[in-house]
Design a protein around this motif. Structure first.
Motif, PDB file in Angstrom:
ATOM      1  N   VAL A 122     -14.371 -29.898  -5.012  1.00  0.00           N
ATOM      2  CA  VAL A 122     -13.736 -28.585  -4.844  1.00  0.00           C
ATOM      3  C   VAL A 122     -12.467 -28.718  -4.014  1.00  0.00           C
ATOM      4  O   VAL A 122     -11.439 -28.090  -4.314  1.00  0.00           O
ATOM      5  CB  VAL A 122     -14.719 -27.591  -4.193  1.00  0.00           C
ATOM      6  N   GLY A 123     -12.497 -29.539  -2.967  1.00  0.00           N
ATOM      7  CA  GLY A 123     -11.317 -29.740  -2.141  1.00  0.00           C
ATOM      8  C   GLY A 123     -10.172 -30.361  -2.911  1.00  0.00           C
ATOM      9  O   GLY A 123      -9.004 -29.954  -2.753  1.00  0.00           O
ATOM     10  N   LEU A 124     -10.477 -31.334  -3.767  1.00  0.00           N
ATOM     11  CA  LEU A 124      -9.419 -31.953  -4.583  1.00  0.00           C
ATOM     12  C   LEU A 124      -8.829 -30.943  -5.562  1.00  0.00           C
ATOM     13  O   LEU A 124      -7.605 -30.930  -5.796  1.00  0.00           O
ATOM     14  CB  LEU A 124      -9.994 -33.157  -5.339  1.00  0.00           C
ATOM     15  N   LEU A 125      -9.670 -30.101  -6.127  1.00  0.00           N
ATOM     16  CA  LEU A 125      -9.176 -29.061  -7.026  1.00  0.00           C
ATOM     17  C   LEU A 125      -8.331 -28.039  -6.264  1.00  0.00           C
ATOM     18  O   LEU A 125      -7.335 -27.518  -6.784  1.00  0.00           O
ATOM     19  CB  LEU A 125     -10.343 -28.366  -7.726  1.00  0.00           C
TER      20      LEU A 125
ATOM     21  N   GLN B  38      -6.237 -21.321  -5.665  1.00  0.00           N
ATOM     22  CA  GLN B  38      -6.871 -20.185  -6.335  1.00  0.00           C
ATOM     23  C   GLN B  38      -8.330 -20.465  -6.697  1.00  0.00           C
ATOM     24  O   GLN B  38      -9.076 -19.532  -7.001  1.00  0.00           O
ATOM     25  CB  GLN B  38      -6.094 -19.792  -7.589  1.00  0.00           C
ATOM     26  N   VAL B  39      -8.759 -21.717  -6.658  1.00  0.00           N
ATOM     27  CA  VAL B  39     -10.149 -22.039  -6.982  1.00  0.00           C
ATOM     28  C   VAL B  39     -11.071 -21.751  -5.808  1.00  0.00           C
ATOM     29  O   VAL B  39     -12.298 -21.743  -5.964  1.00  0.00           O
ATOM     30  CB  VAL B  39     -10.298 -23.512  -7.405  1.00  0.00           C
ATOM     31  N   LEU B  40     -10.523 -21.531  -4.635  1.00  0.00           N
ATOM     32  CA  LEU B  40     -11.343 -21.355  -3.438  1.00  0.00           C
ATOM     33  C   LEU B  40     -12.036 -19.997  -3.420  1.00  0.00           C
ATOM     34  O   LEU B  40     -11.496 -18.997  -3.915  1.00  0.00           O
ATOM     35  CB  LEU B  40     -10.486 -21.511  -2.179  1.00  0.00           C
TER      36      LEU B  40
ATOM     37  N   ALA C  55      -6.879 -14.112  -5.995  1.00  0.00           N
ATOM     38  CA  ALA C  55      -6.307 -14.743  -7.186  1.00  0.00           C
ATOM     39  C   ALA C  55      -6.353 -13.810  -8.378  1.00  0.00           C
ATOM     40  O   ALA C  55      -5.444 -13.817  -9.219  1.00  0.00           O
ATOM     41  CB  ALA C  55      -7.071 -16.034  -7.491  1.00  0.00           C
ATOM     42  N   LEU C  56      -7.399 -12.993  -8.486  1.00  0.00           N
ATOM     43  CA  LEU C  56      -7.491 -12.040  -9.596  1.00  0.00           C
ATOM     44  C   LEU C  56      -6.309 -11.076  -9.575  1.00  0.00           C
ATOM     45  O   LEU C  56      -5.604 -10.914 -10.588  1.00  0.00           O
ATOM     46  CB  LEU C  56      -8.806 -11.268  -9.510  1.00  0.00           C
ATOM     47  N   HIS C  57      -6.066 -10.442  -8.448  1.00  0.00           N
ATOM     48  CA  HIS C  57      -4.967  -9.480  -8.353  1.00  0.00           C
ATOM     49  C   HIS C  57      -3.611 -10.176  -8.458  1.00  0.00           C
ATOM     50  O   HIS C  57      -2.655  -9.605  -9.007  1.00  0.00           O
ATOM     51  CB  HIS C  57      -5.062  -8.702  -7.044  1.00  0.00           C
ATOM     52  N   LEU C  58      -3.528 -11.405  -7.966  1.00  0.00           N
ATOM     53  CA  LEU C  58      -2.278 -12.150  -8.043  1.00  0.00           C
ATOM     54  C   LEU C  58      -1.895 -12.436  -9.497  1.00  0.00           C
ATOM     55  O   LEU C  58      -0.743 -12.256  -9.898  1.00  0.00           O
ATOM     56  CB  LEU C  58      -2.417 -13.458  -7.263  1.00  0.00           C
ATOM     57  N   ASN C  59      -2.868 -12.842 -10.300  1.00  0.00           N
ATOM     58  CA  ASN C  59      -2.580 -13.189 -11.694  1.00  0.00           C
ATOM     59  C   ASN C  59      -2.434 -11.965 -12.584  1.00  0.00           C
ATOM     60  O   ASN C  59      -1.808 -12.048 -13.644  1.00  0.00           O
ATOM     61  CB  ASN C  59      -3.677 -14.105 -12.237  1.00  0.00           C
ATOM     62  N   LEU C  60      -3.034 -10.853 -12.180  1.00  0.00           N
ATOM     63  CA  LEU C  60      -2.829  -9.622 -12.931  1.00  0.00           C
ATOM     64  C   LEU C  60      -1.429  -9.055 -12.695  1.00  0.00           C
ATOM     65  O   LEU C  60      -0.841  -8.421 -13.577  1.00  0.00           O
ATOM     66  CB  LEU C  60      -3.880  -8.576 -12.551  1.00  0.00           C
ATOM     67  N   ALA C  61      -0.889  -9.290 -11.505  1.00  0.00           N
ATOM     68  CA  ALA C  61       0.391  -8.684 -11.136  1.00  0.00           C
ATOM     69  C   ALA C  61       1.595  -9.461 -11.640  1.00  0.00           C
ATOM     70  O   ALA C  61       2.684  -8.882 -11.770  1.00  0.00           O
ATOM     71  CB  ALA C  61       0.472  -8.559  -9.614  1.00  0.00           C
ATOM     72  N   ARG C  62       1.442 -10.734 -11.949  1.00  0.00           N
ATOM     73  CA  ARG C  62       2.601 -11.516 -12.354  1.00  0.00           C
ATOM     74  C   ARG C  62       2.401 -12.090 -13.750  1.00  0.00           C
ATOM     75  O   ARG C  62       1.274 -12.262 -14.220  1.00  0.00           O
ATOM     76  CB  ARG C  62       2.854 -12.651 -11.365  1.00  0.00           C
ATOM     77  N   ASP C  63       3.505 -12.382 -14.408  1.00  0.00           N
ATOM     78  CA  ASP C  63       3.480 -12.930 -15.758  1.00  0.00           C
ATOM     79  C   ASP C  63       3.616 -14.453 -15.677  1.00  0.00           C
ATOM     80  O   ASP C  63       4.629 -14.973 -15.194  1.00  0.00           O
ATOM     81  CB  ASP C  63       4.614 -12.362 -16.601  1.00  0.00           C
TER      82      ASP C  63
ATOM     83  N   LEU D 266      -9.433 -25.125 -13.906  1.00  0.00           N
ATOM     84  CA  LEU D 266      -9.712 -25.506 -12.527  1.00  0.00           C
ATOM     85  C   LEU D 266     -10.812 -24.632 -11.919  1.00  0.00           C
ATOM     86  O   LEU D 266     -11.731 -25.137 -11.255  1.00  0.00           O
ATOM     87  CB  LEU D 266      -8.434 -25.410 -11.690  1.00  0.00           C
ATOM     88  N   LYS D 267     -10.722 -23.318 -12.144  1.00  0.00           N
ATOM     89  CA  LYS D 267     -11.728 -22.401 -11.599  1.00  0.00           C
ATOM     90  C   LYS D 267     -13.088 -22.644 -12.246  1.00  0.00           C
ATOM     91  O   LYS D 267     -14.123 -22.610 -11.554  1.00  0.00           O
ATOM     92  CB  LYS D 267     -11.282 -20.958 -11.816  1.00  0.00           C
ATOM     93  N   SER D 268     -13.119 -22.888 -13.546  1.00  0.00           N
ATOM     94  CA  SER D 268     -14.391 -23.152 -14.231  1.00  0.00           C
ATOM     95  C   SER D 268     -15.056 -24.398 -13.676  1.00  0.00           C
ATOM     96  O   SER D 268     -16.255 -24.407 -13.389  1.00  0.00           O
ATOM     97  CB  SER D 268     -14.154 -23.305 -15.740  1.00  0.00           C
ATOM     98  N   LEU D 269     -14.261 -25.448 -13.514  1.00  0.00           N
ATOM     99  CA  LEU D 269     -14.803 -26.698 -12.990  1.00  0.00           C
ATOM    100  C   LEU D 269     -15.258 -26.538 -11.548  1.00  0.00           C
ATOM    101  O   LEU D 269     -16.330 -27.026 -11.160  1.00  0.00           O
ATOM    102  CB  LEU D 269     -13.749 -27.801 -13.103  1.00  0.00           C
ATOM    103  N   ALA D 270     -14.463 -25.846 -10.737  1.00  0.00           N
ATOM    104  CA  ALA D 270     -14.821 -25.643  -9.327  1.00  0.00           C
ATOM    105  C   ALA D 270     -16.102 -24.836  -9.194  1.00  0.00           C
ATOM    106  O   ALA D 270     -16.967 -25.149  -8.361  1.00  0.00           O
ATOM    107  CB  ALA D 270     -13.675 -24.949  -8.596  1.00  0.00           C
ATOM    108  N   SER D 271     -16.276 -23.799 -10.009  1.00  0.00           N
ATOM    109  CA  SER D 271     -17.490 -22.977  -9.951  1.00  0.00           C
ATOM    110  C   SER D 271     -18.705 -23.770 -10.392  1.00  0.00           C
ATOM    111  O   SER D 271     -19.779 -23.706  -9.766  1.00  0.00           O
ATOM    112  CB  SER D 271     -17.320 -21.733 -10.832  1.00  0.00           C
ATOM    113  N   ALA D 272     -18.564 -24.526 -11.482  1.00  0.00           N
ATOM    114  CA  ALA D 272     -19.690 -25.318 -11.977  1.00  0.00           C
ATOM    115  C   ALA D 272     -20.107 -26.373 -10.960  1.00  0.00           C
ATOM    116  O   ALA D 272     -21.305 -26.578 -10.699  1.00  0.00           O
ATOM    117  CB  ALA D 272     -19.325 -25.971 -13.310  1.00  0.00           C
ATOM    118  N   VAL D 273     -19.143 -27.052 -10.362  1.00  0.00           N
ATOM    119  CA  VAL D 273     -19.452 -28.083  -9.372  1.00  0.00           C
ATOM    120  C   VAL D 273     -20.045 -27.468  -8.105  1.00  0.00           C
ATOM    121  O   VAL D 273     -20.987 -28.013  -7.525  1.00  0.00           O
ATOM    122  CB  VAL D 273     -18.186 -28.900  -9.044  1.00  0.00           C
ATOM    123  N   SER D 274     -19.502 -26.337  -7.680  1.00  0.00           N
ATOM    124  CA  SER D 274     -19.993 -25.698  -6.450  1.00  0.00           C
ATOM    125  C   SER D 274     -21.471 -25.336  -6.577  1.00  0.00           C
ATOM    126  O   SER D 274     -22.299 -25.708  -5.736  1.00  0.00           O
ATOM    127  CB  SER D 274     -19.166 -24.445  -6.138  1.00  0.00           C
TER     128      SER D 274
END
Length: 596
Positions: free
Chosen positions: A294-297, A303-305, A311-319, A331-339
């Motif tokens: 998780v730290g390497l990701l 945003q994986v933390l 991160a949700l609001h950040l990515n909704l607000a920008r293109d 990255l988020k999928s892998l971080a969640s699965a590993v966590s």
């Protein structure tokens, strides 16, 4: 002084008497359960607010961010900190797991399992421990949300209150649902979402009896959370054209896509868990190794933390371009699965919302249809958010109301409803499990929902069988059998061998129905023995026993202690099993309808 002593003793007796009257009132009336739901709502709002503030304070102290900032949307330059914090959290969590393995042998029960198997009985101590583990995991940056800890502690408090009040099984299950409803409602500032989370995922059904306490608990918890802390999970969808029938086609496709990706995510978590189990790494060391990944990701993208609120609001607000969105999603999928797979405590509730929003935006940007569409990518991000959450968590109405309460837009909600129904149907027909029930399946439990199946397990052969059985030696002759068991004395006799093991069953009418000559009275019972290898065991439930009766076409069977010793401990008839099973089914039906 003596008078004061008697006065204190009288006051104590009066207090006990009043508590007894209060408990009786709660058991007798729906109004009493309503007041209990209010108390649970207050405690849920306080618990959720406390956990949220502690988590934010941990993020501030560990990562050096401002109190008002979200961890997943912060710009953290210290790469060593990004790597070291999840590892430190893993070491601390592993130490806690090592201590708990020595001191607590029973597995911890979550609200779904408690309501499905244990009639709502949960350990408050275990719930506090789960919440603490969830805080450690989330606070040190592991890619898990706090919703699992929220529902665990709130439902644990509700279960403890219900146990102290000696509530009936159905009322206790409802009160646990009130706790979970209050937790989710306070977490998202969404009382309808919390209420239907309880109905669909914790109680397993919706009835008029459960409606009032659950909804009131969710409302009270939301109010308490608003008073104690300010939180904003609203999503501004901006200006857009009207929703037209053609918009439902891409929404249905997005729902199906999210269903497939949700299944992959759940299997990915299971794959990591299985990989960790098959490795030679001891359980307490796994979170630290997961923390390294998780730290390497996180060095690649912070945003994986944690859960991903910022991160949700950040990515909704920008293109962002599609490759950037895909990168964050992977990255988020892998971080969640590993966590979760490595042992960090938490759930995928908010992570699935975040990843679903990314999928929705990717879908909107990549489809040619959207060149002339009136709906914005943010709207399809909301559709994807709800659709992936349904695939992973379950609860179509829960996620539909969540979309309504965080956007405040009804036309979008109808679009979301179409997508989440599609997602739910695809998952149910192809995979059959939500994330929680999938994990139960991997443990060997046959739980598909929070419907109360615990009463079936409690209705065991041991509870239904008759211990007074007639037995005889398998080597007995027909003549001796007729002498010892005259016709009409009993219907059936269980045969034992010389070592007192079960050897079969003889029906007395069969012996007398068969004409036997005088010189054949000395022959053995071998021709009359039935069900040599068909028997029941005390731990079997009524459903399993009924299946064996149906398979063997027998009216009664012997009950043996185990497959090795085969000592006869009783006898059970099919008619009595079906009658008790029918009585319990009718009792559950009347509980659901509010008749008892």
């Amino acid at each position: 002084m003596l008078q004061r002593f008697h006065a204190r003793r009288f006051g104590a007796f009066r207090l006990l008497f009043d508590f007894g009257r209060l408990r009786a009132a709660l058991r007798r009336s729906e109004l009493g359960l309503l007041f209990a739901g209010i108390a649970v709502g207050v405690s849920s709002g306080c618990a959720v607010t406390a956990m949220s503030l502690i988590s934010q304070e941990m993020h501030s102290l560990i990562f050096g961010i401002d109190d008002a900032d979200r961890l997943s949307s912060s710009n953290i330059e210290n790469k060593l900190l990004l790597l070291g914090a999840p590892v430190a959290g893993g070491i601390l969590l592993g130490l806690m797991m090592f201590i708990l393995a020595k001191t607590r042998k029973k597995p911890m029960v979550d609200p779904i399992e408690a309501n499905a198997l244990h009639g709502g009985r949960m350990s408050l101590t275990d719930s506090i421990l789960v919440a603490a583990q969830n805080l450690i995991s989330n606070g040190f940056g592991a890619s898990v949300g706090l919703e699992a800890g929220y529902t665990q502690i709130a439902a644990g408090i509700a279960s403890k209150l219900g146990y102290k009040l000696q509530l009936r099984r159905s009322d206790l299950r409802t009160l646990v649902g009130c706790g979970a409803a209050g937790a989710i409602a306070a977490a998202f500032n969404a009382p309808l979402t919390g209420a239907f989370y309880a109905f669909e995922l914790i109680i397993g059904t919706y009835t008029i009896v459960t409606l009032t306490p659950v909804v009131v608990s969710a409302l009270v918890s939301t109010i308490v959370a608003r008073l104690l802390a300010s939180g904003n999970v609203m999503i501004d969808v901006g200006e857009f054209g009207s929703v037209v029938p053609a918009d439902y086609i891409p929404a249905l496709l997005l729902g199906a896509l999210c269903a497939g990706l949700g299944i992959l995510l759940m299997q990915g978590v299971s794959f990591v868990e299985e990989l960790a189990r098959k490795s030679a790494i001891a359980l307490p060391f796994r979170p630290a190794l997961g923390g390294i990944v998780v730290g390497l990701l996180a060095i690649v993208s912070p945003q994986v933390l944690s859960a991903g609120h910022g991160a949700l609001h950040l990515n909704l607000a920008r293109d962002l371009a599609i490759p950037a969105l895909l990168g964050i999603l992977l990255l988020k999928s892998l971080a969640s699965a590993v966590s979760i797979g490595s042992g960090f405590r938490g759930g995928l509730f908010f992570a699935s919302l975040f990843m679903g929003a990314l999928i929705g935006k990717i879908f909107a940007y990549s489809a040619p249809y959207f060149d002339h569409a009136t709906l914005t990518p943010v709207i399809y991000a909301v559709v994807g958010m709800s659709s992936l959450a349904v695939a992973v968590i379950g609860g179509p109405l829960t996620m539909t109301f969540l979309a309504l309460e965080i956007t405040g837009d009804f036309p979008i909600t109808v679009l979301v409803l179409a997508a989440v129904i599609t997602s739910s149907m695809v998952v149910r027909t192809t995979f059959g499990y939500s994330f929680a029930t999938w994990r139960f399946h991997l443990r060997g439990e046959s739980i598909r929902s929070a419907h109360d199946v615990g009463w079936i397990r409690n209705l065991t052969v041991n509870r239904m069988m008759r211990p007074d059985v007639r037995t005889a030696n398998v080597n007995m002759t027909v003549g001796d059998f007729r002498h010892d068991f005259p016709i009409g004395s009993t219907q059936r006799v269980i045969l034992l061998d010389d070592s007192e093991k079960y050897a079969g069953m003889v029906l007395v009418p069969d012996i007398y129905a068969s004409p036997v000559e005088q010189d054949e009275e000395s022959r053995s019972l071998g021709d009359f023995i039935r069900y040599k290898n068909d028997f029941l065991q005390p731990q079997m439930n009524a459903k399993q026993a009924a299946a064996i009766f149906d398979k063997t076409e027998s009216e009664a069977l012997a009950v043996v202690n185990n497959l090795i010793e085969r000592k006869v401990v009783g006898q059970l008839s099919e008619s009595y099993t079906l009658r008790r099973y029918s009585e319990e089914l009718d009792r559950r039906r009347r509980e659901v309808s509010g008749e008892i």
